[in-house]
Motif scaffolding. Structure first.
Motif, short mmCIF file in Angstrom:
data_model
loop_
_atom_site.label_atom_id
_atom_site.label_comp_id
_atom_site.label_asym_id
_atom_site.label_seq_id
_atom_site.Cartn_x
_atom_site.Cartn_y
_atom_site.Cartn_z
N ALA A 1 0.86 -1.19 -0.04
CA ALA A 1 0.04 -0.03 -0.10
C ALA A 1 0.90 1.27 -0.01
N ASP A 2 0.51 2.35 -0.77
CA ASP A 2 1.25 3.58 -0.61
C ASP A 2 1.61 4.01 0.75
N THR A 3 2.86 4.50 1.00
CA THR A 3 3.24 5.09 2.09
C THR A 3 2.77 6.58 2.08
N PRO A 4 2.79 7.25 3.28
CA PRO A 4 2.51 8.68 3.15
C PRO A 4 3.50 9.35 2.35
N ALA A 5 4.92 8.88 2.18
CA ALA A 5 5.84 9.63 1.35
C ALA A 5 5.56 9.35 0.06
N MET A 6 5.06 8.29 -0.65
CA MET A 6 4.57 7.94 -1.99
C MET A 6 3.25 8.56 -2.11
N VAL A 7 2.40 8.70 -1.41
CA VAL A 7 1.41 9.61 -1.52
C VAL A 7 1.53 10.92 -1.75
N GLU A 8 2.47 11.56 -1.00
CA GLU A 8 2.92 12.85 -1.46
C GLU A 8 3.59 13.08 -2.59
N ALA A 9 4.45 12.14 -2.94
CA ALA A 9 5.10 12.38 -4.14
C ALA A 9 4.17 12.21 -5.18
N ARG A 10 3.19 11.51 -5.14
CA ARG A 10 2.19 11.22 -6.17
C ARG A 10 1.24 12.49 -6.68
N ALA A 11 0.76 13.01 -5.22
CA ALA A 11 0.10 14.38 -5.37
C ALA A 11 0.71 15.34 -5.88
N ARG A 12 1.94 15.60 -5.88
CA ARG A 12 3.17 16.52 -6.23
C ARG A 12 3.00 16.41 -7.75
N PHE A 13 3.28 15.29 -8.07
CA PHE A 13 3.77 14.89 -9.67
C PHE A 13 2.39 15.24 -10.29
N LEU A 14 1.40 14.53 -9.97
CA LEU A 14 0.01 14.63 -10.69
C LEU A 14 -0.72 16.26 -10.56
N GLY A 15 -0.16 16.65 -9.51
CA GLY A 15 -0.73 18.19 -9.29
C GLY A 15 -0.06 19.06 -10.59
N ALA A 16 1.01 18.80 -10.72
CA ALA A 16 1.91 19.40 -11.74
C ALA A 16 1.41 19.63 -13.07
N GLY A 17 0.31 18.44 -13.19
CA GLY A 17 -0.14 18.21 -14.59
C GLY A 17 0.45 17.28 -15.46
N HIS A 18 1.46 16.57 -15.14
CA HIS A 18 2.55 15.94 -16.00
C HIS A 18 1.69 14.78 -16.68
N PHE A 19 0.35 14.24 -16.00
CA PHE A 19 -0.16 13.04 -16.86
C PHE A 19 -1.72 13.57 -17.16
N ALA A 20 -1.75 14.93 -17.27
CA ALA A 20 -3.10 15.68 -17.65
C ALA A 20 -3.93 15.10 -18.91
N PRO A 21 -3.01 14.73 -19.84
CA PRO A 21 -3.38 14.30 -21.17
C PRO A 21 -4.13 12.85 -21.09
N VAL A 22 -3.58 11.99 -19.86
CA VAL A 22 -4.00 10.71 -19.58
C VAL A 22 -5.52 10.81 -18.91
N ALA A 23 -5.30 11.86 -18.08
CA ALA A 23 -6.72 12.04 -17.38
C ALA A 23 -7.80 12.53 -18.07
N GLU A 24 -7.26 13.36 -19.16
CA GLU A 24 -8.54 13.62 -20.03
C GLU A 24 -8.83 12.64 -20.86
N ARG A 25 -8.22 11.73 -21.31
CA ARG A 25 -8.61 10.49 -22.17
C ARG A 25 -9.78 9.63 -21.13
N LEU A 26 -9.45 9.69 -19.77
CA LEU A 26 -10.27 8.84 -19.08
C LEU A 26 -11.75 9.60 -18.93
N ARG A 27 -11.52 10.98 -18.93
CA ARG A 27 -12.85 11.87 -18.98
C ARG A 27 -13.64 11.50 -20.36
N GLU A 28 -13.02 11.39 -21.17
CA GLU A 28 -13.78 11.13 -22.51
C GLU A 28 -14.31 9.58 -22.42
N VAL A 29 -13.60 8.73 -22.03
CA VAL A 29 -14.14 7.38 -21.77
C VAL A 29 -15.36 7.20 -20.86
#
Length: 273
Positions: A53-81
């Motif tokens: 299971a994700d640790t607090p450190a992993m969760v913080e890293a994930r929130a920081r990276f995703l929040g910067a929009g690096h995977f935004a195109p992937v999220a947009e494809r999922l919105r379309e699906v």
């Protein structure tokens, strides 16, 4: 909020209906599950450890990276699906980033993850998300045929349970990395790589219950500084296999800004009836 999705959840002990009462999710047979002050509820049974299971450190890293929009195109494809689906379930939802992006104006979302640390964020990622601690490898605490769309993003897959909770005509959207994902970081830092047979194994896990209805490759380049690189490594499975101090040293040797490839396969499946 849990109140928006409680009608779709099932008691993990007896499979009965759940209702919210005084900060507890209860069934008619007397099984009760306290809602954490952060808004999530644990419907995970058994005493086995949560494993990876994700640790607090992993969760913080994930929130920081995703929040910067690096995977935004992937999220947009999922919105379309997800389209106009009324109930969207994310198995292995993490912080709820993709689920929140996928929800339409009238949809509700169920975020399932084994990490309570991740679900603290998922519970507030969107006002219509209900966050539930659950093990994807075990029976899911969701009633039969409730999800119009089921998201599975870089997460484990439970074919029998996914088929049970998906509504007739619903869509299972699975996001997996290709062999080009996060290059050249994988080679430069010795990260876990994607197996050559990943697509075959995906098909095997869903065989007999789902048929692929199509797929797309989402691939583009992002520019990452050292802090972004550290977050990218720290949020994924390689975090379990690398020493944080050694990782910082290796990252410091990289160019100040590095072009990194994002490459994912988004596969859509229909349940075989």
């Amino acid at each position: 909020m849990l109140a928006d999705v409680i009608e779709h959840l099932a008691c993990p002990v007896c499979r009965g209906d759940l209702v919210l009462s005084g900060g507890t999710a209860r069934c008619a047979n007397g099984h009760g599950f306290d809602v954490a002050r952060q808004g999530y509820v644990s419907l995970r049974t058994g005493s086995a450890p949560a494993g990876t299971a994700d640790t607090p450190a992993m969760v913080e890293a994930r929130a920081r990276f995703l929040g910067a929009g690096h995977f935004a195109p992937v999220a947009e494809r999922l919105r379309e699906v997800a389209g106009t689906a009324g109930v969207v379930l994310d198995a292995g939802a993490g912080t709820g980033h993709y689920l929140a992006a996928a929800l339409g104006p009238d949809a509700v979302g169920i975020a399932l993850d084994i990490s309570k640390h991740a679900l603290k964020r998922a519970a507030r990622a969107h006002p219509r998300i209900g966050a539930v601690v659950a093990d994807v490898w075990r029976p899911l605490p969701v009633k039969d045929g409730r999800a119009g769309v089921l998201l599975n993003v870089f997460a484990p897959r439970n074919g029998p349970e996914f088929a049970r909770v998906l509504a007739p005509g619903g869509t299972l959207a699975v996001v997996t990395p290709t062999s080009r994902h996060l290059e050249p970081l994988v080679g430069e830092l010795g990260l876990l790589s994607v197996g050559e047979d990943k697509e075959r194994r995906l098909g095997e896990t869903l065989a007999g219950r789902f048929a692929e209805a199509g797929h797309m490759i989402e691939e583009y380049e992002i520019m990452l500084g050292h802090e972004d690189v550290e977050a990218a490594v720290g949020m994924g499975p390689s975090a379990w296999h690398t020493d944080p101090v050694a990782r910082k040293i290796e990252i410091a040797r990289l160019p100040g800004v590095l072009a990194v490839n994002v490459s994912c396969r988004i596969s859509m499946f229909r349940k075989i009836t």
